[in-house]
Scaffold this motif. Structure first.
Motif, mmCIF file in Angstrom:
data_model
loop_
_atom_site.group_PDB
_atom_site.id
_atom_site.type_symbol
_atom_site.label_atom_id
_atom_site.label_comp_id
_atom_site.label_asym_id
_atom_site.label_seq_id
_atom_site.Cartn_x
_atom_site.Cartn_y
_atom_site.Cartn_z
ATOM 1 N N PRO A 1 0.828 -1.207 0.000
ATOM 2 C CA PRO A 1 0.000 0.000 0.000
ATOM 3 C C PRO A 1 0.864 1.260 0.000
ATOM 4 N N THR A 2 0.395 2.275 -0.678
ATOM 5 C CA THR A 2 1.119 3.538 -0.766
ATOM 6 C C THR A 2 0.722 4.422 0.405
ATOM 7 N N ASP A 3 1.714 5.097 1.008
ATOM 8 C CA ASP A 3 1.409 5.924 2.178
ATOM 9 C C ASP A 3 1.369 7.420 1.864
ATOM 10 N N TYR A 4 1.855 7.868 0.710
ATOM 11 C CA TYR A 4 1.776 9.264 0.255
ATOM 12 C C TYR A 4 2.434 10.251 1.218
ATOM 13 N N VAL A 5 3.514 9.843 1.887
ATOM 14 C CA VAL A 5 4.173 10.718 2.861
ATOM 15 C C VAL A 5 4.817 11.926 2.180
ATOM 16 N N VAL A 6 5.439 11.722 1.032
ATOM 17 C CA VAL A 6 6.111 12.839 0.354
ATOM 18 C C VAL A 6 5.087 13.877 -0.087
ATOM 19 N N TRP A 7 3.991 13.436 -0.696
ATOM 20 C CA TRP A 7 2.942 14.347 -1.139
ATOM 21 C C TRP A 7 2.347 15.090 0.056
ATOM 22 N N SER A 8 2.110 14.373 1.138
ATOM 23 C CA SER A 8 1.551 15.002 2.339
ATOM 24 C C SER A 8 2.514 16.024 2.936
ATOM 25 N N THR A 9 3.803 15.711 2.912
ATOM 26 C CA THR A 9 4.794 16.653 3.436
ATOM 27 C C THR A 9 4.822 17.925 2.595
ATOM 28 N N LEU A 10 4.771 17.772 1.283
ATOM 29 C CA LEU A 10 4.748 18.952 0.412
ATOM 30 C C LEU A 10 3.482 19.771 0.620
ATOM 31 N N PHE B 1 -0.913 14.551 6.377
ATOM 32 C CA PHE B 1 0.380 14.075 6.871
ATOM 33 C C PHE B 1 0.186 13.076 8.013
ATOM 34 N N TYR B 2 -0.745 13.352 8.896
ATOM 35 C CA TYR B 2 -1.048 12.452 10.007
ATOM 36 C C TYR B 2 -1.480 11.082 9.487
ATOM 37 N N TYR B 3 -2.411 11.063 8.529
ATOM 38 C CA TYR B 3 -2.886 9.788 7.985
ATOM 39 C C TYR B 3 -1.780 9.067 7.203
ATOM 40 N N SER B 4 -0.905 9.814 6.578
ATOM 41 C CA SER B 4 0.210 9.184 5.872
ATOM 42 C C SER B 4 1.145 8.479 6.840
ATOM 43 N N ILE B 5 1.436 9.125 7.957
ATOM 44 C CA ILE B 5 2.299 8.514 8.960
ATOM 45 C C ILE B 5 1.619 7.290 9.574
ATOM 46 N N LYS B 6 0.319 7.381 9.824
ATOM 47 C CA LYS B 6 -0.420 6.230 10.341
ATOM 48 C C LYS B 6 -0.388 5.071 9.342
ATOM 49 N N SER B 7 -0.494 5.382 8.055
ATOM 50 C CA SER B 7 -0.431 4.354 7.027
ATOM 51 C C SER B 7 0.934 3.683 7.012
ATOM 52 N N ARG B 8 1.980 4.473 7.128
ATOM 53 C CA ARG B 8 3.339 3.912 7.153
ATOM 54 C C ARG B 8 3.534 3.040 8.395
ATOM 55 N N ASP B 9 3.012 3.481 9.538
ATOM 56 C CA ASP B 9 3.123 2.676 10.761
ATOM 57 C C ASP B 9 2.402 1.339 10.612
ATOM 58 N N ARG B 10 1.205 1.366 10.053
ATOM 59 C CA ARG B 10 0.442 0.130 9.842
ATOM 60 C C ARG B 10 1.177 -0.812 8.896
ATOM 61 N N LYS B 11 1.831 -0.239 7.885
ATOM 62 C CA LYS B 11 2.568 -1.064 6.929
ATOM 63 C C LYS B 11 3.759 -1.736 7.601
ATOM 64 N N HIS B 12 4.450 -1.011 8.464
ATOM 65 C CA HIS B 12 5.601 -1.592 9.156
ATOM 66 C C HIS B 12 5.192 -2.673 10.161
#
Length: 125
Positions: free
Chosen positions: A36-45, A60-71
């Motif tokens: 799954p894509t977390d879109y952290v770069v787009w959210s940061t921009l 940005f919050y949801y992107s970080i949550k997505s990355r955490d769930r992926k890990h």
């Protein structure tokens, strides 16, 4: 033994040494699901450059949550958080573009009026 025969003999020896066995089976384990894509770069921009109504921060919050769930290994949760981050990023970008275009149009419309008012003030003094 001739010089050419010597090279031919060495070539045949190398060919037999490196001959491929046709019974070889190669098994490749390809991943069955996409990450799954977390879109952290787009959210940061969006957070740094266009952040109307703090939607960039929320994305940005949801992107970080997505990355955490992926890990952690929860791919379904990561996909849901990533989808929410993508939607928020799209809304943020559209709002930013509309506000920017509206601001440019407002300046273009109001500039002649402001210039006219400053000219009247100069003439009255």
């Amino acid at each position: 033994m001739d010089h050419a025969d010597k090279f031919e003999h060495e070539a045949l020896a190398m060919e037999s040494r490196y001959k491929r066995n046709d019974d070889t089976v190669v098994i490749v384990n390809a991943p069955t699901t996409l990450q799954p894509t977390d879109y952290v770069v787009w959210s940061t921009l969006n957070l740094m450059y266009c952040n109307p109504c703090c939607l960039g921060l929320l994305a940005f919050y949801y992107s970080i949550k997505s990355r955490d769930r992926k890990h952690v290994g929860d791919m379904e949760g990561a996909r849901e958080y990533g989808s929410t981050a993508r939607c928020l990023n799209i809304i943020t970008l559209v709002l930013y573009l509309l506000l920017s275009i509206g601001f440019i149009i407002m300046i273009a419309i109001l500039f002649p009026y402001i210039e006219n008012m400053t000219n009247r003030l100069k003439l009255s003094n």
